[in-house]
Design an enzyme around this catalytic site. Structure first.
Site, PDB file in Angstrom:
ATOM      1  N   ASN A 136      -1.912   3.829  13.381  1.00 22.49           N
ATOM      2  CA  ASN A 136      -2.039   3.581  14.824  1.00 22.49           C
ATOM      3  C   ASN A 136      -2.010   4.847  15.685  1.00 22.49           C
ATOM      4  O   ASN A 136      -2.622   4.891  16.737  1.00 22.49           O
ATOM      5  CB  ASN A 136      -0.989   2.574  15.291  1.00 22.49           C
ATOM      6  CG  ASN A 136       0.415   2.981  14.942  1.00 22.49           C
ATOM      7  OD1 ASN A 136       0.621   3.883  14.123  1.00 22.49           O
ATOM      8  ND2 ASN A 136       1.384   2.341  15.543  1.00 22.49           N
ATOM      9  N   GLU A 142      10.323   5.231   9.385  1.00 21.07           N
ATOM     10  CA  GLU A 142       9.942   4.675  10.696  1.00 21.07           C
ATOM     11  C   GLU A 142       9.102   3.445  10.423  1.00 21.07           C
ATOM     12  O   GLU A 142       7.912   3.558  10.114  1.00 21.07           O
ATOM     13  CB  GLU A 142       9.129   5.712  11.488  1.00 21.07           C
ATOM     14  CG  GLU A 142       9.923   6.905  11.965  1.00 21.07           C
ATOM     15  CD  GLU A 142      10.929   6.546  13.049  1.00 21.07           C
ATOM     16  OE1 GLU A 142      10.952   5.391  13.519  1.00 21.07           O
ATOM     17  OE2 GLU A 142      11.704   7.436  13.417  1.00 21.07           O
ATOM     18  N   CYS A 164       4.510   0.010  16.873  1.00 23.87           N
ATOM     19  CA  CYS A 164       5.675  -0.486  16.139  1.00 23.87           C
ATOM     20  C   CYS A 164       6.799  -0.962  17.046  1.00 23.87           C
ATOM     21  O   CYS A 164       7.498  -1.912  16.737  1.00 23.87           O
ATOM     22  CB  CYS A 164       6.187   0.621  15.242  1.00 23.87           C
ATOM     23  SG  CYS A 164       6.423   2.152  16.169  1.00 23.87           S
TER      24      CYS A 164
HETATM   25  P1  NAD Z   1       1.480   0.577   5.650  1.00 21.99           P
HETATM   26  O1  NAD Z   1       2.896   0.365   5.316  1.00 21.99           O
HETATM   27  O2  NAD Z   1       0.475  -0.323   5.062  1.00 21.99           O
HETATM   28  O3  NAD Z   1       1.028   2.064   5.233  1.00 21.99           O
HETATM   29  C1  NAD Z   1       1.700   3.198   5.716  1.00 21.99           C
HETATM   30  C2  NAD Z   1       1.339   4.390   4.851  1.00 21.99           C
HETATM   31  O4  NAD Z   1       1.994   4.272   3.588  1.00 21.99           O
HETATM   32  C3  NAD Z   1      -0.147   4.551   4.549  1.00 21.99           C
HETATM   33  O5  NAD Z   1      -0.478   5.919   4.618  1.00 21.99           O
HETATM   34  C4  NAD Z   1      -0.257   4.037   3.120  1.00 21.99           C
HETATM   35  O6  NAD Z   1      -1.336   4.585   2.405  1.00 21.99           O
HETATM   36  C5  NAD Z   1       1.056   4.513   2.548  1.00 21.99           C
HETATM   37  N1  NAD Z   1       1.526   3.795   1.353  1.00 21.99           N
HETATM   38  C6  NAD Z   1       1.292   2.506   0.996  1.00 21.99           C
HETATM   39  N2  NAD Z   1       1.926   2.217  -0.158  1.00 21.99           N
HETATM   40  C7  NAD Z   1       2.578   3.342  -0.542  1.00 21.99           C
HETATM   41  C8  NAD Z   1       3.421   3.660  -1.657  1.00 21.99           C
HETATM   42  N3  NAD Z   1       3.732   2.761  -2.590  1.00 21.99           N
HETATM   43  N4  NAD Z   1       3.927   4.919  -1.722  1.00 21.99           N
HETATM   44  C9  NAD Z   1       3.658   5.825  -0.756  1.00 21.99           C
HETATM   45  N5  NAD Z   1       2.860   5.574   0.296  1.00 21.99           N
HETATM   46  C10 NAD Z   1       2.332   4.339   0.416  1.00 21.99           C
HETATM   47  O7  NAD Z   1       1.413   0.586   7.238  1.00 21.99           O
HETATM   48  P2  NAD Z   1       0.132   0.574   8.185  1.00 21.99           P
HETATM   49  O8  NAD Z   1      -0.512  -0.768   8.056  1.00 21.99           O
HETATM   50  O9  NAD Z   1      -0.660   1.804   7.969  1.00 21.99           O
HETATM   51  O10 NAD Z   1       0.814   0.704   9.619  1.00 21.99           O
HETATM   52  C11 NAD Z   1       1.342  -0.373  10.329  1.00 21.99           C
HETATM   53  C12 NAD Z   1       2.845  -0.456  10.131  1.00 21.99           C
HETATM   54  O11 NAD Z   1       3.452   0.787  10.487  1.00 21.99           O
HETATM   55  C13 NAD Z   1       3.496  -1.489  11.036  1.00 21.99           C
HETATM   56  O12 NAD Z   1       4.464  -2.198  10.307  1.00 21.99           O
HETATM   57  C14 NAD Z   1       4.139  -0.666  12.109  1.00 21.99           C
HETATM   58  O13 NAD Z   1       5.224  -1.274  12.746  1.00 21.99           O
HETATM   59  C15 NAD Z   1       4.544   0.553  11.359  1.00 21.99           C
HETATM   60  N6  NAD Z   1       4.724   1.688  12.280  1.00 21.99           N
HETATM   61  C16 NAD Z   1       5.983   2.165  12.515  1.00 21.99           C
HETATM   62  C17 NAD Z   1       6.186   3.203  13.409  1.00 21.99           C
HETATM   63  C18 NAD Z   1       7.564   3.733  13.703  1.00 21.99           C
HETATM   64  O14 NAD Z   1       7.661   4.866  14.154  1.00 21.99           O
HETATM   65  N7  NAD Z   1       8.625   3.002  13.488  1.00 21.99           N
HETATM   66  C19 NAD Z   1       5.090   3.783  14.034  1.00 21.99           C
HETATM   67  C20 NAD Z   1       3.813   3.295  13.762  1.00 21.99           C
HETATM   68  C21 NAD Z   1       3.649   2.249  12.874  1.00 21.99           C
END
Ligand code: NAD
Length: 485
Positions: A154, A251, A285
């Protein structure tokens, strides 16, 4: 002005673009049209190895510099980023689909704020002297080593900078893996750091899906992992990092409450609810997606909200008058449509929106459900799209208890004109990043992060320093050593 979208290589390692077409193809799709605008490749094990070797080498040299010299590189990078804000904002719009109206003020600007803030802080990071009578202890704040950053889709520029800035300020090097959905922006961050004088290998970008992230998390050379992503991914990454006893920052997601009391300024509360549900098409998020409205103003709140939603300008994200853009991907749009169906099936009242918009790209209408109850799926699960749930309440105690009845704890907000109530209620809400008569502000000066399932650790502010450095303590004896034998 036209900009080059296809990068010179998929990865950025040791100060230069690198390609390895043996890695799986990563198509970059522009969310506003559905067209492919670039093609990248996932990192092969050889690419990951190259990045880790480069980072290890750079970190050893970088840590030897004085913190002020390190800080200077970061503040220079901040200035370059600000100068190029327009170009970087256009790229962010292509990467994510977010309207330029937003990206011009919320992405590279936020990234440069972080680089400037931590660049400025670098020279002030010290240990302490602890007197013990004759003897004394001193502490040294040391870097952790090679750190891994993993991003969500995002806010690709902001996430890369929020992790890189404090990490580098503390003397670490980083290998960053962007989300496979938005792989473009972090490469620009890497380019800019090089231009600002960062040594080759200090900040590397490798592309790929979850397995590339997992291979970084489990590598024994990595000292810390900072993930921005969903709770299910967070659980996996945290567990893998624990196996190697690595530091983590998590996060993660949220289902944050926003409490609107009868005495609130309705326009401000509606404005907060719009920011906390529809900015970035709801893909934030910390969004306040459970809007608890006290019964006395419920209908007035909904009426004003509906009125203001008519002013949303939905259209081409590159047109600066557009204030509401598409979802990041077809997949995310489909997930959100599924939640909207569940909202209707579960008995919530659809006040407005709910449909896909008839145009190219992944556009959904800003959607508001009223009469939502705590047990409904749309009130319990993170949707990550433009869907607001409005719930009614009678008393302050009830609202607090219901707001806290969630596994998440990222953010919370209160709208009231009663000063004491504002502080009293926020004091009882279990969330990390809170707001009174506002929503979703994230200045770099303030700690950001969640409690409960929403995460571990804090980004931004001086608090981040604790998560990117470690203390060495040194006991100094001034007299003789007294041993029992
Ligand atoms: P996601 O969890 O699908 O992916 C996040 C990242 O993790 C990606 O780069 C993905 O390739 C990687 N990943 C996936 N599996 C992995 C593994 N087993 N080991 C290491 N890396 C792995 O999230 P998304 O769909 O990209 O983003 C949306 C989510 O992110 C929502 O839940 C949102 O709330 C959260 N988010 C949190 C914050 C915060 O600061 N708290 C900010 C933005 C988004």
């Amino acid at each position: 002005m036209t900009y080059e979208i296809q990068p010179a290589g998929s990865h950025y390692i040791d100060g230069a673009y690198v390609e390895d077409t043996a890695g799986a193809e990563i198509p970059v799709i522009y969310a506003a049209t559905g067209e492919r605008i670039a093609t990248l490749h996932a990192a092969t094990p050889a690419i990951v190895e190259q990045a880790l070797v480069a980072a290890e080498k750079a970190q050893a040299e970088w840590a030897k510099l004085s913190p002020r010299e390190r800080g200077r590189v970061l503040t220079r990078a901040a200035a370059i980023m600000r100068e190029r804000n327009h170009e970087l904002s256009v790229l962010e719009t292509y990467d994510t689909g977010k309207p330029l109206q937003e990206t011009l003020v919320a992405d590279a600007t936020s990234g440069s704020d972080a680089l400037e803030y931590f660049g400025g802080l670098a020279a002030s990071l010290t240990g302490e002297h602890i007197p013990l009578g004759e003897d004394w202890v001193y502490t040294i704040r040391e870097p952790l080593g090679v750190c891994v950053g993993i991003g969500a889709w995002n806010y690709p520029t902001q996430i890369a900078c929020w992790k890189a800035a404090p990490a580098l300020a503390c003397g670490n090097a980083m290998v960053f893996k962007p989300s496979e959905t938005t792989p473009l922006c972090a490469l620009k961050v890497a380019e800019i750091l090089t231009e600002a004088g960062a040594p080759a290998g200090l900040f590397n970008v490798v592309q790929g899906m979850g397995e590339v992230g997992a291979s970084l998390v489990t590598d024994s050379r990595v000292a810390k992992v900072s993930l921005t992503g969903s709770v299910p991914t967070g659980r996996k990454v945290y567990a893998a990092a624990a196996d190697g006893m690595k530091h983590v920052t998590m996060e993660l997601g949220g289902k944050s409450p926003m409490l609107v009391f009868d005495d609130a300024d309705i326009d401000n509360a509606v404005g907060g609810a719009i920011l906390g549900n529809f900015y970035s098409s709801g893909q934030i998020c910390s969004n306040g997606t459970r809007v608890f409205v006290q019964k006395g103003i419920k209908e007035a709140f909904l009426a004003r909200l509906n009125e203001r939603l008519q002013d949303a300008v939905i259209g081409d994200p590159l047109d600066e008058t557009t204030s509401f853009g598409p979802m990041v991907s077809e997949q995310q749009m489909t997930i959100v449509q599924g939640f909207i169906e569940k909202g209707v099936a579960g008995g919530a009242r659809l006040v407005t929106g709910g449909k896909r918009i008839d145009r190219d790209g992944w556009y959904l209408e800003p959607t508001v459900f009223a009469d939502v109850t705590d047990d409904m799926t749309i009130a319990r699960e993170e949707i990550f799209g433009p869907v607001m749930s409005v719930l009614d309440f009678d008393t302050e105690e009830e609202a607090i208890a219901r707001a806290n009845a969630t596994e998440y704890g990222l953010s919370a907000g209160v709208f009231t004109s009663d000063l004491s109530r504002g502080h009293r209620v926020i004091g009882q809400l279990r969330a990390g990043s809170c707001f009174i008569n506002s929503y979703n502000d994230a200045p770099v000066e303030a700690p950001f992060g969640g409690v409960k399932m929403s995460g571990v650790g804090r980004e931004n502010s001086k608090a981040a320093i604790e998560h990117w450095s470690q203390m060495k303590s040194v006991y100094v004896r001034m007299g003789d050593v007294e041993a029992p034998f």
